[in-house]
Design an enzyme around this catalytic site. Structure first.
Site, PDB file in Angstrom:
ATOM      1  N   LYS A  41       0.889  -1.214  -0.163  1.00  0.00           N
ATOM      2  CA  LYS A  41       0.020   0.033  -0.019  1.00  0.00           C
ATOM      3  C   LYS A  41       1.085   1.134  -0.042  1.00  0.00           C
ATOM      4  CE  LYS A  41      -0.261  -0.180   4.886  1.00  0.00           C
ATOM      5  NZ  LYS A  41      -1.018  -0.911   6.223  1.00  0.00           N
ATOM      6  N   ARG A 139     -11.288  -0.569  14.775  1.00  0.00           N
ATOM      7  CA  ARG A 139     -11.043  -0.033  13.507  1.00  0.00           C
ATOM      8  C   ARG A 139     -11.791  -0.844  12.576  1.00  0.00           C
ATOM      9  NH1 ARG A 139      -5.091   1.276  10.640  1.00  0.00           N
ATOM     10  NH2 ARG A 139      -5.709  -0.717  10.069  1.00  0.00           N
ATOM     11  N   TYR A 267      15.784  30.216   7.384  1.00  0.00           N
ATOM     12  CA  TYR A 267      14.375  30.950   8.010  1.00  0.00           C
ATOM     13  C   TYR A 267      14.547  30.952   9.244  1.00  0.00           C
ATOM     14  CZ  TYR A 267      12.070  30.669   3.234  1.00  0.00           C
ATOM     15  OH  TYR A 267      11.868  30.662   2.281  1.00  0.00           O
ATOM     16  N   MET A 315      11.532  24.344   2.118  1.00  0.00           N
ATOM     17  CA  MET A 315      10.839  23.511   1.032  1.00  0.00           C
ATOM     18  C   MET A 315      11.677  22.716   0.071  1.00  0.00           C
ATOM     19  SD  MET A 315       7.890  24.588  -1.499  1.00  0.00           S
ATOM     20  CE  MET A 315       6.895  25.286  -0.407  1.00  0.00           C
TER      21      MET A 315
HETATM   22  C1  LIG Z   1      -0.173  -1.844   6.582  1.00  0.00           C
HETATM   23  C2  LIG Z   1      -0.838  -3.236   7.006  1.00  0.00           C
HETATM   24  C3  LIG Z   1       0.052  -4.217   7.192  1.00  0.00           C
HETATM   25  C4  LIG Z   1       1.566  -4.325   7.328  1.00  0.00           C
HETATM   26  O1  LIG Z   1       1.875  -3.607   8.272  1.00  0.00           O
HETATM   27  P1  LIG Z   1       3.580  -3.671   8.738  1.00  0.00           P
HETATM   28  O2  LIG Z   1       3.754  -3.189  10.155  1.00  0.00           O
HETATM   29  O3  LIG Z   1       4.240  -2.736   7.861  1.00  0.00           O
HETATM   30  O4  LIG Z   1       4.115  -4.948   8.509  1.00  0.00           O
HETATM   31  C5  LIG Z   1      -0.817  -5.553   7.792  1.00  0.00           C
HETATM   32  N1  LIG Z   1      -2.089  -5.645   7.530  1.00  0.00           N
HETATM   33  C6  LIG Z   1      -2.823  -4.595   7.314  1.00  0.00           C
HETATM   34  C7  LIG Z   1      -4.238  -4.525   7.546  1.00  0.00           C
HETATM   35  C8  LIG Z   1      -2.298  -3.367   7.119  1.00  0.00           C
HETATM   36  O5  LIG Z   1      -2.976  -2.216   7.026  1.00  0.00           O
END
Ligand SMILES: *Cc1c(COP(=O)(O)O)cnc(C)c1O
Length: 378
Positions: A41, A139, A267, A315
């Site tokens: 992701k 969640r 800055y 930046m």
């Molecule tokens: C992001 C995520 C993972 C992976 O988590 P890590 O801590 O990066 O290994 C696994 N399961 C779900 C549902 C996630 O959202």
């Protein structure tokens, strides 16, 4: 033409890390070695989703997982042909991509279940999906203690086929966490309830990187690491699995100049030289993901030595103190990664910036070109 600030992504390291995780489990698993879903992701935590997913699949990952339908669509469009699991959360509007690109959604609410059942029925297909159980993180997922009421309708949906059941831990990397233990027990109990309702043959998965290194009992049929595959160990578990960092962010000194005692840099004028000081200017800033909290706390590597970050990170540029290093414009600057005998890890930088390595990796900006190498391929 390359901008001097770039992220070198070692796909050989990602492949190595998949193999290292599988070897770690093979040496310790009581039964069959769990399968591995590589989490890609958020552009594979900044590494590039398509390239990382391919490296993982080639190294033996059974599937890859992402958060959004659009991410799954892009992965499929990149030519990846294995299973793509999508965690969500989903907006309920546009679910077409799931069907058109052969994605495997994770079902986390009865409403989503109804929508997907309707969409699958309209198309005359049977959709494979995984069922998410909320075991205490509060969640995503069906509440573990309410399954007798919520699950039967989903399990009976004629156009949905549940091939997996999963949960997610809130505190996997906190040793001795009571919540972690409770979530494990709740997931076991949920499995019994679902079996009683007729769910059979589901792949059970729960472990993120933290759980994977902390507790083999969480491995079940499949593990879901992200961070670990990018070569970053969960805090407190350094060295447990021999992974290698996949990303190094580098730049080159754009200018070197002297400032006199009493003069300030950047800055706000917050860094004031106390002695004659040589300043190096690095053409990277918060637009590239550099955290502003690194001011006065972080360092980079130049000529094999640590050069402190001085003055505000702006930046497009930040300043470092290179007094005594004989630094010259054009010298390589390592922001994270190795140079000479030293290494700045993402975890070290995250501690300087009072955040977690995940955030820093995801924030490496789109302006930073990814250069893919297989420097460490075996
Ligand atoms: C992001 C995520 C993972 C992976 O988590 P890590 O801590 O990066 O290994 C696994 N399961 C779900 C549902 C996630 O959202």
């Amino acid at each position: 033409m390359n901008r001097p600030t770039l992220a070198r992504v070692d796909l050989g390291a990602i492949a190595h890390n998949v193999r290292a995780v599988r070897a770690f489990m093979a040496a310790r698993a009581a039964g069959p070695v769990p399968a591995l879903a590589g989490v890609v992701k958020a552009e594979a935590y900044g590494h590039g989703a398509a390239e990382s997913a391919r490296a993982m699949a080639d190294a033996g990952a059974a599937m890859v997982a992402c958060a959004a339908i659009e991410e799954g669509v892009a992965l499929r469009a990149s030519g990846l042909d294995g299973p793509i699991l999508v965690f969500g959360p989903f907006a309920l509007g546009d679910l077409d991509g799931i069907f058109e690109y052969g994605l495997t959604p994770t079902l986390s609410t009865p409403t989503l279940g109804r929508r997907l059942q309707d969409a699958a029925a309209r198309r005359g297909v049977r959709l494979r999906c995984h069922l998410a159980i909320d075991t205490g993180m509060n969640r995503l997922g069906l509440r573990h203690d309410n399954l007798a009421r919520t699950a039967p309708e989903l399990l009976a949906a004629p156009n949905l086929e549940f091939t997996g059941v999963c949960t997610h831990f809130a505190t996997a990397d906190e040793p001795g966490s009571g919540l972690f233990a409770r979530q494990q027990r709740n997931f076991e109990e949920a499995g019994r309830v679902l079996a009683g309702l007729g769910a059979r043959g589901c792949v059970r998965h729960a472990a993120n990187s933290g759980a994977l290194v902390a507790e083999p009992a969480t491995w079940l049929d499949m593990v879901r690491p992200g961070l670990l595959l990018y070569g970053v160990p969960p805090a407190g578990f350094e060295g447990v699995v021999p992974v290698r960092p996949a990303m190094s962010v580098q730049s080159r000194l754009a200018a070197v100049k002297g400032v006199r005692p009493g003069e300030s840099v950047g800055y706000g004028g917050r860094f004031v030289a106390r002695r004659p000081t040589t300043i190096g200017l690095v053409p990277a800033g918060y637009a590239d993901g550099l955290d502003r909290r690194l001011e006065g706390r972080g360092a980079v590597l130049v000529r094999g030595r640590r050069a402190p970050i001085v003055g505000a990170v702006s930046m497009d540029v930040f300043a470092i103190d290179v007094t005594g290093l004989d630094a010259e414009p054009g010298d390589e600057v390592v922001i994270t990664g190795r140079q000479g005998g030293d290494e700045i890890t993402v975890s070290e930088m995250a501690a300087w910036a009072s955040t977690i390595p995940y955030e820093l990796l995801c924030r490496v900006g789109s302006r930073v070109e990814r250069v893919y190498v297989r420097a460490r391929a075996e």
